[in-house]
Write an enzyme that holds these catalytic residues in place. Structure first.
Site, PDB file in Angstrom:
ATOM      1  CB  THR A  44      -0.073   4.092   8.146  1.00  0.00           C
ATOM      2  OG1 THR A  44      -0.067   2.895   7.677  1.00  0.00           O
ATOM      3  CG2 THR A  44       1.372   5.139   7.763  1.00  0.00           C
ATOM      4  CE  LYS A  88       2.600   1.710   8.492  1.00  0.00           C
ATOM      5  NZ  LYS A  88       2.175   1.645   7.377  1.00  0.00           N
ATOM      6  CB  THR A 114       1.816  -0.899   2.997  1.00  0.00           C
ATOM      7  OG1 THR A 114       1.571  -0.946   1.649  1.00  0.00           O
ATOM      8  CG2 THR A 114       2.422  -0.182   4.051  1.00  0.00           C
ATOM      9  CD  GLU A 140      -5.689  -1.388   6.938  1.00  0.00           C
ATOM     10  OE1 GLU A 140      -6.358  -1.460   6.012  1.00  0.00           O
ATOM     11  OE2 GLU A 140      -5.142  -0.060   6.423  1.00  0.00           O
ATOM     12  CG  ASN A 190      -7.638  -0.758   3.280  1.00  0.00           C
ATOM     13  OD1 ASN A 190      -6.601  -0.290   2.814  1.00  0.00           O
ATOM     14  ND2 ASN A 190      -7.926  -1.819   4.191  1.00  0.00           N
TER      15      ASN A 190
END
Lengths: 389, 389
Positions: free
Chosen positions: A151, A173, A184, A263, A385
């Site tokens: 993602t 992932k 996630t 991230e 985000n």
């Protein structure tokens, strides 16, 4: 080779159009002969599990712990989608089962991406049969599958652990919402060792506990987390402890890649706590430090602000004596018995400027130890985000 | 007028040099006649309390709930400073007591700033006597005190609530680490109503519970949080419920100013949870949403991503049924019974673009309700916290 390295597995990826970018977004990992083999999974503990989690859990129960394939998509979590979402996850499994010649219960489903939006089934209807038709046991198939489940990941995550007479492979992932209880993140592990489903279940449970469940990016737990392991048995029986260890090492390798690629992260940080009254309190204390936005901002700036670490330990809800705590960065003690100590500041700053950082706190109370892998909090996380699209 | 609005109080501020900027960094709030009056305080629950917290707690116990003054400094928390830190806090109190003609036990101490660095006592030795000599009951004194306790605050925070025959005033500071249990926030409230210390203790406890303890910037709890209230009695007896309500309103006003001025914040967000099985679960659920970096990034971007709210509710550790939950932004329902519902997207986006945002979740299970005041997470927070200096 990752997920196709163990004998008896094929994989592949396709661009179905779920991602508007046109990137790969659909993956299948299957047994080479479409035979259901012993399989096990660990799912999110979130009480709002996405449809694919509910469906996969039911399929494993119905099949008695056997699966012929896992189908994964990125770009849409199929979460908070109600009865229609569950029907879509069932249909996704059925499409793969039909193309393989397996039963629907023998196919597991994983999704990751935006929550609350219906899965565009017409794209899966079109893309899945040709994808299943061209699954392959070569490196390209595994890499395509690893790429398709990304993602906001910037790198495909693959692992391969060679055992004595068997192999463990895996893809995974994970980028944000990596938290206590595997947030996630998706992972599919394969092995050619012959292992019964129940034993496999214990192995993956143990492996997840010490790896994926010991990492945290932002303390959030996703609705979709799943780790699946399938054992083809093609290599015959193997030493159980050795297989379990290889699975754990495969999970650890994928977990480290996930934290490194979190991230906006610029550093991987190992937050260790020793000297707690027991391991459970050590774990809670380590998580409190790892989940602290203030500590993570300090780590982004390369600032050895041990006072924030002590403050988080003091409010972690564990046994704590401010006059016994010490904190070290990369092995250099900056705080001892609760107060600052003279130390080589240049060494600490140099350690904190690196990509791999270690922060250890000794509570000085007992023998409990734990660690959590986390990352720094930088502007990249916010950029990623602040908007859905 | 804030803290000097009630009859019988004086205040002032000075630049002692604790802050290298040369800004005001030292404040005193005292009774006008240096008499000890009924006083009470609520302190941080952090198990690593800073020296001033330990000293103030001991002083209130020794004096039987009476104080003549509070001395506050910004720029240095005097936390994780061991025995020397406690001696410094005691000496700070003694300096003020000597200048006022009170006893050391009648002076409370509050500090905020960097943790783990010794308080530069020579600066306090020099600055405190002249500061005490020029305390005043006018507006300038109160404003100087409110300004002197600022750290990364961008505005001085003052409040005044006029009751029937009495007044409540207050000053406060807080910017980051505003969390459950009053993190890095200091407040001093005064009233001229005649109230006994024990009653005052209950009033401030109640006021804190529904105001400062219902706000969260980053989930971190500081080592220094303190809310002090002093009652001069100059206005004579007043209705107890009215005084309690005025104290609560003063706390609420200061809390709202703190959240609005949180580091890097662009919006104040009221996270409400209704329909929980009880108030305690509602509170835990609201905090899980309020402390979520993912939710707060969405709010920074003005993005109505209700899926993240549902995901946090599902992992908050409270009773939860994904098929009963609904989420609304500014009164517009975006998710009902766990799935997306058609709504006026322009209205929601417009609400989220404002300075005051309301996110309400209905768990659909019972009558429990709670709310938490928080803010968005933007790049300003990281800029502020990535380096100590």
């Amino acid at each position: 080779m990752s997920v196709t390295a163990p004998a008896g597995f094929v994989a592949g990826g396709a661009a179905s159009g779920i991602k508007s970018s046109g990137d790969l977004d659909l993956a299948v990992v299957a047994t080479a002969d479409a035979r259901a083999v012993p399989s096990a999974a660990v799912f999110t503990a979130n009480l709002a599990p996405a449809a694919p989690v509910m469906v996969s859990r039911a399929h494993l129960a119905a099949s008695g712990g056997r699966a012929a394939a896992v189908v994964l998509n990125a770009g849409n979590a199929n979460g908070a989608t109600g009865i229609a979402g569950r029907a879509n996850a069932e249909r996704t499994a059925a499409l793969v089962a039909n193309a393989l010649g397996a039963t629907t219960e023998e196919v597991l489903v994983c999704s990751t991406g935006i929550i609350g939006v219906p899965l565009p089934m017409e794209r899966l209807d079109t893309a899945l049969p040709p994808l299943v038709a061209r699954l392959s046991g070569d490196e390209a198939g595994a890499t395509a599958a690893a790429t398709a489940i990304m993602t906001t990941d910037t790198t495909a995550k693959q692992t391969r652990i060679d055992g004595d007479g068997f192999v463990v492979g895996g893809i995974g992932k994970g980028a944000a919402m990596l938290a206590p209880n595997m947030a996630t993140m998706l992972a599919v592990l394969t092995t050619d060792a012959a292992v019964e489903a129940a034993v496999l279940g214990r192995m993956v449970g143990d492996g997840v506990a010490s790896t994926f469940n010991s990492m945290s990016v932002d303390g959030s737990m996703s609705t979709n987390d799943t780790v699946v392991v399938m054992a083809s048995g093609s290599a015959g029986p193997a030493d159980e402890a050795a297989v379990s260890d290889a699975i754990r090492r495969g999970c650890a390798d994928l977990a480290a890649q996930m934290v490194a690629d979190a991230e906006g992260a610029t550093r991987v940080v190992r937050i260790a706590v020793i000297g707690a009254v027991d391991d459970a309190e050590a774990r809670r204390a380590a998580r409190a430090v790892a989940d602290s936005a203030l500590v993570k901002c300090s780590l982004h700036g390369g600032d050895p602000y041990w006072g924030r670490v002590v403050s988080e330990l003091g409010s972690a809800g564990v046994s704590f004596d401010p006059e016994r705590v010490s904190v070290s960065y990369g092995g250099v003690t900056t705080c001892s018995k609760g107060v600052a100590v003279l130390h080589d500041e240049a060494v600490v700053r140099s350690h904190l400027a690196g990509r791999q950082v270690e922060v250890q706190s000794d509570l000085g109370l007992g023998n409990g130890t734990a660690f959590v892998l986390t990352c720094d909090l930088g502007p990249g996380y916010i950029d990623e985000n602040m908007r859905t699209s």
